[in-house]
Design a protein around this motif. Structure first.
Motif, PDB file in Angstrom:
ATOM      1  N   ARG A 169       0.839  -1.206   0.000  1.00 57.92           N
ATOM      2  CA  ARG A 169       0.000   0.000   0.000  1.00 57.92           C
ATOM      3  C   ARG A 169       0.870   1.250   0.000  1.00 57.92           C
ATOM      4  O   ARG A 169       0.566   2.237  -0.693  1.00 57.92           O
ATOM      5  CB  ARG A 169      -0.914  -0.042   1.221  1.00 57.92           C
ATOM      6  CG  ARG A 169      -2.011   1.015   1.216  1.00 57.92           C
ATOM      7  CD  ARG A 169      -2.862   0.912   2.479  1.00 57.92           C
ATOM      8  NE  ARG A 169      -3.738  -0.245   2.439  1.00 57.92           N
ATOM      9  CZ  ARG A 169      -3.746  -1.211   3.359  1.00 57.92           C
ATOM     10  NH1 ARG A 169      -2.891  -1.162   4.378  1.00 57.92           N
ATOM     11  NH2 ARG A 169      -4.588  -2.207   3.268  1.00 57.92           N
ATOM     12  N   ARG A 208      -9.150  -8.541   0.060  1.00 60.50           N
ATOM     13  CA  ARG A 208      -9.525  -7.136   0.226  1.00 60.50           C
ATOM     14  C   ARG A 208      -8.355  -6.212  -0.074  1.00 60.50           C
ATOM     15  O   ARG A 208      -8.532  -5.141  -0.680  1.00 60.50           O
ATOM     16  CB  ARG A 208     -10.048  -6.905   1.647  1.00 60.50           C
ATOM     17  CG  ARG A 208     -11.398  -7.532   1.910  1.00 60.50           C
ATOM     18  CD  ARG A 208     -12.010  -7.015   3.201  1.00 60.50           C
ATOM     19  NE  ARG A 208     -11.279  -7.464   4.372  1.00 60.50           N
ATOM     20  CZ  ARG A 208     -11.533  -8.608   5.021  1.00 60.50           C
ATOM     21  NH1 ARG A 208     -12.494  -9.408   4.590  1.00 60.50           N
ATOM     22  NH2 ARG A 208     -10.835  -8.936   6.089  1.00 60.50           N
ATOM     23  N   LEU A 209      -7.148  -6.614   0.348  1.00 64.87           N
ATOM     24  CA  LEU A 209      -5.970  -5.793   0.064  1.00 64.87           C
ATOM     25  C   LEU A 209      -5.735  -5.672  -1.434  1.00 64.87           C
ATOM     26  O   LEU A 209      -5.494  -4.563  -1.945  1.00 64.87           O
ATOM     27  CB  LEU A 209      -4.736  -6.403   0.742  1.00 64.87           C
ATOM     28  CG  LEU A 209      -3.389  -5.749   0.394  1.00 64.87           C
ATOM     29  CD1 LEU A 209      -3.337  -4.316   0.883  1.00 64.87           C
ATOM     30  CD2 LEU A 209      -2.231  -6.568   0.965  1.00 64.87           C
ATOM     31  N   GLU A 212      -8.152  -3.325  -3.065  1.00 62.04           N
ATOM     32  CA  GLU A 212      -7.786  -1.936  -2.821  1.00 62.04           C
ATOM     33  C   GLU A 212      -6.611  -1.514  -3.702  1.00 62.04           C
ATOM     34  O   GLU A 212      -6.624  -0.441  -4.317  1.00 62.04           O
ATOM     35  CB  GLU A 212      -7.436  -1.753  -1.351  1.00 62.04           C
ATOM     36  CG  GLU A 212      -6.969  -0.347  -1.006  1.00 62.04           C
ATOM     37  CD  GLU A 212      -6.442  -0.223   0.413  1.00 62.04           C
ATOM     38  OE1 GLU A 212      -5.846   0.822   0.725  1.00 62.04           O
ATOM     39  OE2 GLU A 212      -6.606  -1.181   1.199  1.00 62.04           O
ATOM     40  N   LEU A 213      -5.577  -2.359  -3.774  1.00 61.48           N
ATOM     41  CA  LEU A 213      -4.398  -2.017  -4.570  1.00 61.48           C
ATOM     42  C   LEU A 213      -4.730  -1.892  -6.053  1.00 61.48           C
ATOM     43  O   LEU A 213      -4.098  -1.107  -6.775  1.00 61.48           O
ATOM     44  CB  LEU A 213      -3.315  -3.079  -4.360  1.00 61.48           C
ATOM     45  CG  LEU A 213      -2.666  -3.118  -2.975  1.00 61.48           C
ATOM     46  CD1 LEU A 213      -1.818  -4.368  -2.810  1.00 61.48           C
ATOM     47  CD2 LEU A 213      -1.827  -1.871  -2.734  1.00 61.48           C
ATOM     48  N   THR A 215      -7.040  -0.408  -7.378  1.00 62.66           N
ATOM     49  CA  THR A 215      -7.497   0.933  -7.744  1.00 62.66           C
ATOM     50  C   THR A 215      -6.335   1.782  -8.262  1.00 62.66           C
ATOM     51  O   THR A 215      -6.557   2.857  -8.817  1.00 62.66           O
ATOM     52  CB  THR A 215      -8.159   1.644  -6.547  1.00 62.66           C
ATOM     53  OG1 THR A 215      -7.200   1.815  -5.490  1.00 62.66           O
ATOM     54  CG2 THR A 215      -9.349   0.842  -6.027  1.00 62.66           C
ATOM     55  N   SER A 216      -5.095   1.304  -8.066  1.00 66.64           N
ATOM     56  CA  SER A 216      -3.915   1.942  -8.650  1.00 66.64           C
ATOM     57  C   SER A 216      -3.695   1.378 -10.045  1.00 66.64           C
ATOM     58  O   SER A 216      -3.577   0.166 -10.224  1.00 66.64           O
ATOM     59  CB  SER A 216      -2.674   1.688  -7.786  1.00 66.64           C
ATOM     60  OG  SER A 216      -1.484   1.885  -8.524  1.00 66.64           O
TER      61      SER A 216
END
Length: 285
Positions: A169, A208-209, A212-213, A215-216
């Motif tokens: 992250r 989940r991680l 989220e990542l 989105t980059s």
């Protein structure tokens, strides 16, 4: 990221990266797909196209070792990526992960805020080992790249090594990461490949991680390559805002036990400018 068809997603992604040979181009004429077609990969691996289809669609998830080896050769996988590929065909563990435990004592020292961390427990012996490396940045992370413990030198080197941070992250979302890491494109590629090789993608927290990542845009592009390489010992450069550039040798040490924790230690060459800069950094922190 879908965690229900990891083997099939890997096969499709890596098949798209293989350039067809002259013979395949001559047989197929005009092509409408990138890389190898399914029938071409099946032929190269010596398996039937319907069986490869079942593997890619997730209908069959546990091919034999012989089939896996044939596909790894046809896909031109290196040793690290082949090992990851083989792991995808292994049955999922029956037991669900246990509840998170305290990561041990919070980091102490100026500027840390006494941050509490949840995750696998870091033993007092490991904490003492980190503290013994007073002049060498050292920290403990888990398979998800969550930082669980760090010594004063690591926290002086970069805020990303504060317990409670996630290194992946930090690399992709921290505003200062690209300034701190002069070789950021290489570090980003290595981080993604190591995360894929080491993290359990069936674990809900990991799912989940990754979501989220993704989105980059940079992470999404690298993750789609399906490269898998564990962390390696190597030279890493930092551009610290207070002491300038440091070149440090990174070493990864595995902690014994079921949690698969890793200690990362950075060391400067004795008598080097980086050693002097690191000493000033630790003294002033």
């Amino acid at each position: 990221m879908a965690a229900d068809n990891l083997l099939g997603d890997f096969l499709k992604a890596r098949r798209a990266r293989i350039a067809p040979s002259g013979r395949e181009l001559a047989l197929s004429g005009q092509r409408r797909v990138a890389g190898l077609r399914r029938d071409e990969l099946a032929r190269q691996a010596g398996i039937s196209e319907p069986y490869l289809t079942r593997l890619e669609q997730g209908v069959d998830r546990h091919p034999s070792p012989q089939v896996l080896q044939a596909l790894a050769r046809a896909l031109e996988l290196d040793a690290d990526t082949a090992a990851y590929f083989y792991s995808l065909a292994a049955p999922a563990p029956d037991a669900a992960p246990g509840p998170a435990r305290s990561a041990g004592r919070a980091a102490s020292g100026p500027g840390d805020g006494g941050l509490e961390v949840t995750g696998p427990e870091v033993s007092e012996d490991v904490h003492r080992l980190l503290d013994a490396w007073a002049d060498s940045p050292a920290y403990v992370r888990d398979r998800r790249f969550d930082v669980l413990a760090a010594n004063k030198a690591a926290r002086a080197l970069a805020s990303m090594y504060e317990p409670g941070r996630n290194l992946a992250r930090e690399v992709f979302f921290s505003p200062g990461a690209r300034r701190l890491l002069p070789d950021w494109p290489l570090i980003a590629e290595q981080t993604v490949a190591a995360l894929r090789a080491e993290a359990d993608q069936r674990d809900p927290q990991t799912v989940r991680l990754i979501a989220e990542l993704e989105t980059s845009e940079d992470f999404r592009r690298l993750w789609a390559k399906h490269d898998a390489r564990p962390s390696r010992d190597e030279l890493k450069r930092f551009a610290h805002p207070d002491v300038g550039e440091l070149s440090l040798r990174r070493q990864a040490l595995t902690v014994g036990g079921a949690e698969q924790l890793v200690i990362i230690v950075y060391q400067a060459a004795p008598g080097s400018a980086s050693a002097d800069a690191l000493a000033r950094l630790v003294y002033e922190f």
